[in-house]
Motif scaffolding. Structure first.
Motif, PDB file in Angstrom:
ATOM      1  N   UNK A  13       0.690  -1.088  -0.149  1.00 62.66           N
ATOM      2  CA  UNK A  13       0.010   0.082  -0.106  1.00 62.66           C
ATOM      3  C   UNK A  13       0.964   1.165  -0.059  1.00 62.66           C
ATOM      4  N   UNK A  14       2.118   1.196   0.732  1.00 61.10           N
ATOM      5  CA  UNK A  14       3.006   2.420   0.815  1.00 61.10           C
ATOM      6  C   UNK A  14       3.365   2.661  -0.701  1.00 61.10           C
ATOM      7  N   UNK A  15       3.846   1.664  -1.319  1.00 59.97           N
ATOM      8  CA  UNK A  15       4.430   1.606  -2.735  1.00 59.97           C
ATOM      9  C   UNK A  15       3.499   2.276  -3.471  1.00 59.97           C
ATOM     10  N   UNK A  16       2.261   1.928  -3.525  1.00 61.66           N
ATOM     11  CA  UNK A  16       1.090   2.184  -4.470  1.00 61.66           C
ATOM     12  C   UNK A  16       0.657   3.477  -4.162  1.00 61.66           C
ATOM     13  N   UNK A  17       0.749   4.060  -2.891  1.00 64.73           N
ATOM     14  CA  UNK A  17       0.599   5.438  -2.575  1.00 64.73           C
ATOM     15  C   UNK A  17       1.741   6.348  -2.922  1.00 64.73           C
ATOM     16  N   UNK A  18       2.815   5.878  -2.880  1.00 63.65           N
ATOM     17  CA  UNK A  18       4.047   6.835  -3.314  1.00 63.65           C
ATOM     18  C   UNK A  18       3.999   6.958  -4.704  1.00 63.65           C
ATOM     19  N   UNK A  57       6.091  -1.851 -12.056  1.00 61.03           N
ATOM     20  CA  UNK A  57       7.295  -1.349 -11.188  1.00 61.03           C
ATOM     21  C   UNK A  57       7.553  -1.908 -10.222  1.00 61.03           C
ATOM     22  N   UNK A  58       8.656  -2.677 -10.029  1.00 62.62           N
ATOM     23  CA  UNK A  58       9.345  -3.668  -9.253  1.00 62.62           C
ATOM     24  C   UNK A  58      10.347  -2.688  -8.168  1.00 62.62           C
ATOM     25  N   UNK A  59       9.854  -2.627  -7.064  1.00 61.94           N
ATOM     26  CA  UNK A  59      10.692  -2.074  -5.999  1.00 61.94           C
ATOM     27  C   UNK A  59      11.464  -3.009  -5.375  1.00 61.94           C
ATOM     28  N   UNK A  60      12.804  -2.716  -4.539  1.00 59.66           N
ATOM     29  CA  UNK A  60      13.648  -3.521  -4.028  1.00 59.66           C
ATOM     30  C   UNK A  60      12.835  -4.044  -2.859  1.00 59.66           C
ATOM     31  N   UNK A  61      13.223  -5.347  -2.653  1.00 57.97           N
ATOM     32  CA  UNK A  61      12.276  -6.432  -1.823  1.00 57.97           C
ATOM     33  C   UNK A  61      11.124  -7.166  -2.335  1.00 57.97           C
ATOM     34  N   UNK A  63       8.373  -5.778  -3.903  1.00 57.02           N
ATOM     35  CA  UNK A  63       6.864  -5.100  -4.032  1.00 57.02           C
ATOM     36  C   UNK A  63       6.726  -4.643  -5.461  1.00 57.02           C
ATOM     37  N   UNK A  64       5.730  -4.876  -6.100  1.00 60.93           N
ATOM     38  CA  UNK A  64       5.285  -4.691  -7.499  1.00 60.93           C
ATOM     39  C   UNK A  64       4.095  -3.730  -7.570  1.00 60.93           C
ATOM     40  N   UNK A  65       4.350  -2.689  -8.188  1.00 56.47           N
ATOM     41  CA  UNK A  65       3.008  -1.657  -8.571  1.00 56.47           C
ATOM     42  C   UNK A  65       2.657  -1.628  -9.979  1.00 56.47           C
ATOM     43  N   UNK A  66       1.660  -2.279 -10.213  1.00 52.97           N
ATOM     44  CA  UNK A  66       0.967  -2.535 -11.582  1.00 52.97           C
ATOM     45  C   UNK A  66       0.604  -1.192 -12.298  1.00 52.97           C
ATOM     46  N   UNK A  67       0.864  -0.760 -13.626  1.00 50.61           N
ATOM     47  CA  UNK A  67       0.238   0.038 -14.330  1.00 50.61           C
ATOM     48  C   UNK A  67       0.768   1.359 -14.296  1.00 50.61           C
ATOM     49  N   UNK A  68       2.155   1.346 -14.048  1.00 49.46           N
ATOM     50  CA  UNK A  68       3.025   2.665 -13.930  1.00 49.46           C
ATOM     51  C   UNK A  68       3.646   3.167 -14.907  1.00 49.46           C
ATOM     52  N   UNK A  69       3.668   4.411 -15.202  1.00 47.40           N
ATOM     53  CA  UNK A  69       3.981   5.083 -16.192  1.00 47.40           C
ATOM     54  C   UNK A  69       5.497   4.588 -16.578  1.00 47.40           C
ATOM     55  N   UNK A  70       6.025   4.435 -17.788  1.00 47.67           N
ATOM     56  CA  UNK A  70       7.513   3.994 -18.019  1.00 47.67           C
ATOM     57  C   UNK A  70       8.408   5.053 -17.687  1.00 47.67           C
ATOM     58  N   UNK A  71       7.789   6.400 -17.367  1.00 46.60           N
ATOM     59  CA  UNK A  71       8.753   7.416 -17.212  1.00 46.60           C
ATOM     60  C   UNK A  71       9.123   7.520 -15.620  1.00 46.60           C
ATOM     61  N   UNK A  72       8.714   6.728 -14.791  1.00 47.63           N
ATOM     62  CA  UNK A  72       8.745   6.469 -13.642  1.00 47.63           C
ATOM     63  C   UNK A  72       9.893   5.503 -13.350  1.00 47.63           C
ATOM     64  N   UNK A  73      11.015   5.554 -12.631  1.00 46.19           N
ATOM     65  CA  UNK A  73      11.965   4.558 -12.256  1.00 46.19           C
ATOM     66  C   UNK A  73      12.027   4.345 -10.868  1.00 46.19           C
ATOM     67  N   UNK A  74      12.829   3.141 -10.417  1.00 47.05           N
ATOM     68  CA  UNK A  74      13.072   2.861  -9.127  1.00 47.05           C
ATOM     69  C   UNK A  74      14.435   2.011  -9.031  1.00 47.05           C
TER      70      UNK A  74
END
Length: 83
Positions: A13-18, A57-61, A63-74
């Motif tokens: 939830x924190x990753x999705x909100x961020x 978008x895959x975060x370290x650890x 966590x995966x957030x679906x359907x994120x703009x490809x202009x956003x990196x992590x």
């Protein structure tokens, strides 16, 4: 200033909100919580995000957030060692 009435989010939830508040504005001297982020008066973001090419978008650890703009990196960022 302490905020005692907050809700702790799980990692997903924190990753999705961020991700959802990227590009929004906030009052730096007042409140930088996710819930206080604001759009511009016309409802747009302060930073333009390309909405047409999306991916997971895959975060370290793991966590995966679906359907994120490809202009956003992590990435993991810089590692700061002990001095």
């Amino acid at each position: 200033m302490a905020y005692n009435n907050f809700t702790r989010l799980d990692a997903q939830s924190a990753a999705e909100k961020a991700v959802s508040v990227i590009g929004l504005g906030y009052y730096l001297c007042s409140d930088v919580r996710f819930s206080a982020c604001k759009t511009t008066p016309d409802g747009s973001r302060l930073v333009e995000i390309v909405p047409t090419r999306n991916r997971d978008l895959v975060f370290p650890g793991g966590i995966v957030v679906n359907n994120v703009s490809s202009s956003i990196k992590c990435d993991k960022g810089e590692h700061v060692g002990e001095v």
